[in-house]
Scaffold this active site. Sequence first.
Site, PDB file in Angstrom:
ATOM      1  N   GLY B 138       0.735  -1.064   0.380  1.00 19.04           N
ATOM      2  CA  GLY B 138      -0.407   0.445   0.104  1.00 19.04           C
ATOM      3  C   GLY B 138       0.835   1.166  -0.102  1.00 19.04           C
ATOM      4  CG  PHE B 206      -6.616  -1.385   8.775  1.00 17.02           C
ATOM      5  CD1 PHE B 206      -7.235  -2.663   8.695  1.00 17.02           C
ATOM      6  CD2 PHE B 206      -8.585  -0.825   8.474  1.00 17.02           C
ATOM      7  CE1 PHE B 206      -7.924  -3.547   7.868  1.00 17.02           C
ATOM      8  CE2 PHE B 206      -9.415  -1.833   7.525  1.00 17.02           C
ATOM      9  CZ  PHE B 206      -9.179  -2.577   7.561  1.00 17.02           C
ATOM     10  N   GLY B 269      10.726  -7.232   1.160  1.00 17.86           N
ATOM     11  CA  GLY B 269      11.110  -8.401  -0.006  1.00 17.86           C
ATOM     12  C   GLY B 269      12.482  -8.575  -0.286  1.00 17.86           C
ATOM     13  CE1 TYR B 476       2.735   3.595  16.221  1.00 15.72           C
ATOM     14  CE2 TYR B 476       2.646   6.303  17.193  1.00 15.72           C
ATOM     15  CZ  TYR B 476       2.087   5.149  16.339  1.00 15.72           C
ATOM     16  OH  TYR B 476       2.094   5.285  14.593  1.00 15.72           O
TER      17      TYR B 476
END
Lengths: 557, 557
Positions: B138, B206, B269, B476
Amino acid sequence: MPAVKHMKWWGWGVEGVSFHWEDKPAFPAFVSRAVGIDVTSPPAQPMSIEQLGVPAPQVSDDVRGRLTDAVGATNVAYDDHERIVHTYGKSLRDLLRLRAADLPRVPDAVVYPGSEDDVRALLELALDADLVLIPFGGGSNIAGSLHPEPDETRTVVSLDLGRMNQVLDLDEDSGLARVQAGILGPDLEEQLGRRGWTMGHYPDSFTHSTLGGWVATRSSGMQSDKYGDIAKISRGMRVVQPGGTLVVRPLPSTSTGPNTREMVLGSEGRLGVITEVTVQVHRIPENRLITAYLFPSWEAGLAAMQEISTSDAHPSVTRVSDSFETQFSLSTRKESKGFSVSSAVGNGLFKLLERRGWDLDQACLSFIGFEGGRAHVAHEKAIVGSIVKAHGGIGLGKGPAVLYDQKKFDTPYIRDFLLDRGGAADVSETAAPWSRLLPLYNAVMENVRKVYADLGVTGWVMCHLSHSEHSGACLYFTFAFNHDGVDPIAQYDRVKEALQQTFIDQGGTLSHHHAVGTEHSRWLADDISEQGVVMVQGVIDTVDAGRHLNPGKITRS
Amino acid sequence: MPAVKHMKWWGWGVEGVSFHWEDKPAFPAFVSRAVGIDVTSPPAQPMSIEQLGVPAPQVSDDVRGRLTDAVGATNVAYDDHERIVHTYGKSLRDLLRLRAADLPRVPDAVVYPGSEDDVRALLELALDADLVLIPFGGGSNIAGSLHPEPDETRTVVSLDLGRMNQVLDLDEDSGLARVQAGILGPDLEEQLGRRGWTMGHYPDSFTHSTLGGWVATRSSGMQSDKYGDIAKISRGMRVVQPGGTLVVRPLPSTSTGPNTREMVLGSEGRLGVITEVTVQVHRIPENRLITAYLFPSWEAGLAAMQEISTSDAHPSVTRVSDSFETQFSLSTRKESKGFSVSSAVGNGLFKLLERRGWDLDQACLSFIGFEGGRAHVAHEKAIVGSIVKAHGGIGLGKGPAVLYDQKKFDTPYIRDFLLDRGGAADVSETAAPWSRLLPLYNAVMENVRKVYADLGVTGWVMCHLSHSEHSGACLYFTFAFNHDGVDPIAQYDRVKEALQQTFIDQGGTLSHHHAVGTEHSRWLADDISEQGVVMVQGVIDTVDAGRHLNPGKITRS
């Protein structure tokens, strides 16, 4: 020599402890029917080490001197007993080969490092003098992970971590204990328990296996449903490798690329010597309860376990035996204690079930464990109870479960009892998605029995489900047969192959928690794919290009 | 071109959607105080792609022809817009470089494979014609995992998996769904939801991230306390590698040596193209409840989360904001809806708390989620409620939590709003054992503020705890400052370095769930040790000796 405990050199467990049938009235008839063995037949004569003809150690004086320099003379052994104890694990093949004095290669020395510095010195020596090191924990492995390669020409040193057996530190805020890798299960739980903590890891081998061994083989414990398997429990690590020391920080979770912790897990010594593990520990729960249930069939038991695994309950133990293992369990009960065939018949339970239409030959015994505060245990027990009921099962209360809990580490002793009387027995376990479990089970039973028929032996195979996860579970098979002295290893190979090949063909894994070793390596590519083997070999070759660390295990390269 | 949705080329989210302050009465004063920005100041002029001066693609006619042969002409793009969308992720550095037209290397082509066979064909082409492939999900990554190496001389192809977006199979007995890796979060949940199932993985990204991307970066979701992070959720995989296809069987657990599944997780990847993942899914729970609590201090909130993590309750969400994030949250509430400063004052809550001795500047907002049957939710809520109370907290009910749940994916839009007005913002997250969290937090706050002071900028830093595990949790941090146009990337580097170095120095990890990429790679050896980097590089070099797969990420080699 250092005070490191070892199992019998010729079998399982503590010297002087063995299985007895005399107090188990149903056992003789069961064994006769299941594997065609007469328990009253005279056992094989005990062997002595001298009969083995142990080959002399191949260690140069130079290496002997340098081993002594590394760890001190009292921590190096060259005698036959020490070397035989460190030659094999405890698989059926291992025991049969010992009994046949089949010893193609025995470690030349056994060393007992006392610290990570000692381990580093030994590894440097191995690199410099071109030795092979085989890290050794409790020696309970049954996957063929411990013996030297038969054609190994280099000096082989078994590196026994048994002196490194201390809990070094306990971070109570985080529930993290820093522990030396050579600690045995009971010592670990005792040191933690003194302070009110538990690690909650209870593999069948608990009494004779070590933390480092659990990590190196991806062990699971009986309460892994709650505490997780060793992969979940192990948060930090120190691993002495040829290029330096791998340090894994004890983190709850991390996103740092391909996970090195998960490379060390299951590495069977090939990626270095694990000296220290930081493990997740828990305060000893207020309540701990194991309850027994009985299901009218294996299918009903499996379906109930599956439903429990996706329910709101999270038991610490989920276990159900098939009807064959249930019959075995009933046959080993002592007359006077708890749940047994005769006492149960006595109290009318079995008659009641028959009136309800149960086929008692199909009944399956189950144990479910609960831990936590009283309200929590009651909450989970209520959820489980209604699932059991919906699948036609009934509760048997705590009695049988207490016995299970007390005797759970004793079963391996039966194997030596059978071996002494011409019987061969071992276990194979797998894991698969829920949808695959029943087809896999049925295929295993059919294929193993077919091998027994082909071989013309009387044999038994039984199974339990344990270690329920959301998407599947472990099936744990135990097999035994009467080999009549006719090349038992060849017969074992046929039975073992039927089990393992069926696991693979039916979508299962070659092992849920016993590791690959040499026993399962021929199925590795079928399980993790050719590219998977390439990746694993790539890590091994990167870390240990000189093949100094337990060569030949996992990938056979 | 294929109908694959992309985010804005210049910022976060859906074209036409942006952050607005006009309906948030407390926001202007908050932003002015926190980062010295006047929300009424005129925003930067929108850029056009033409202003970027995108370099022409470097693709030979031969390669163009072979790309067309592999996937068809309609699935290959060379235009500036497609190539810019696939150049960067969405880190602050990425967005600042785009805004500065800083484009040292742009992919030369974008291809959209429709199947694993297409991916295989493209990889074979890359091997044969010496191309670089960069798998693209994405594009939401903020760790610098997506851009070509600046000095790459080979043709670079961005391999967008967006057409591979289907749930292929659902094994309802096992709760396992086989899913193509290019599927976006909402499409995945929609396809599962139609049949009554959920995967339960809700990272902040998301709406704009894919299953393959989650696996490649070790993503965590807001409900990971219950559903697990993507490492737990992903059971099986298919990964197209130069040497063949890695197949990971969908097993609940396995003991097959170093875990290849855990090598692919976080591989960005570099170990091949993930085409398919078999994920653990759950029936949509009967009840899903998020409740808000307020704690009198950050210390009290942390202590409560720690106690919940070792209690008998297993909430789906555990989250507590520090006082600074609480103030930010309150500033973004709309006047008319739910819990806000003024409405809360209006209903007397804050006055009541002041009378009880609370310092409201220290108050910390918390959200806890519960899922399951009604009795189960009540049971867990009771456990949590008593822990909250023991730490001085109070319940605020469902109102604020419903708002949180609705708005949870909108926060990233604020960053573009700030960027348009001279503000720079991003996030950094870590995980550490419970005992380390408060010292780590205090050190981060001190060190970031010191950097702000050194730079002479008005800045803000805030934090929440989430993803509680038994032994620790994630912290976070979100930071924002007014860069005044003075080399914002250099300023960002100072702030980012203060955060990351403090994580490492205080026993945390470089990232809990955002991956390494290029942004965090300089701290990799500090985190996983030099030998850890050696092992990771060993796997990469084994699989992709020719550096055809996203070279330079994770290890910078």
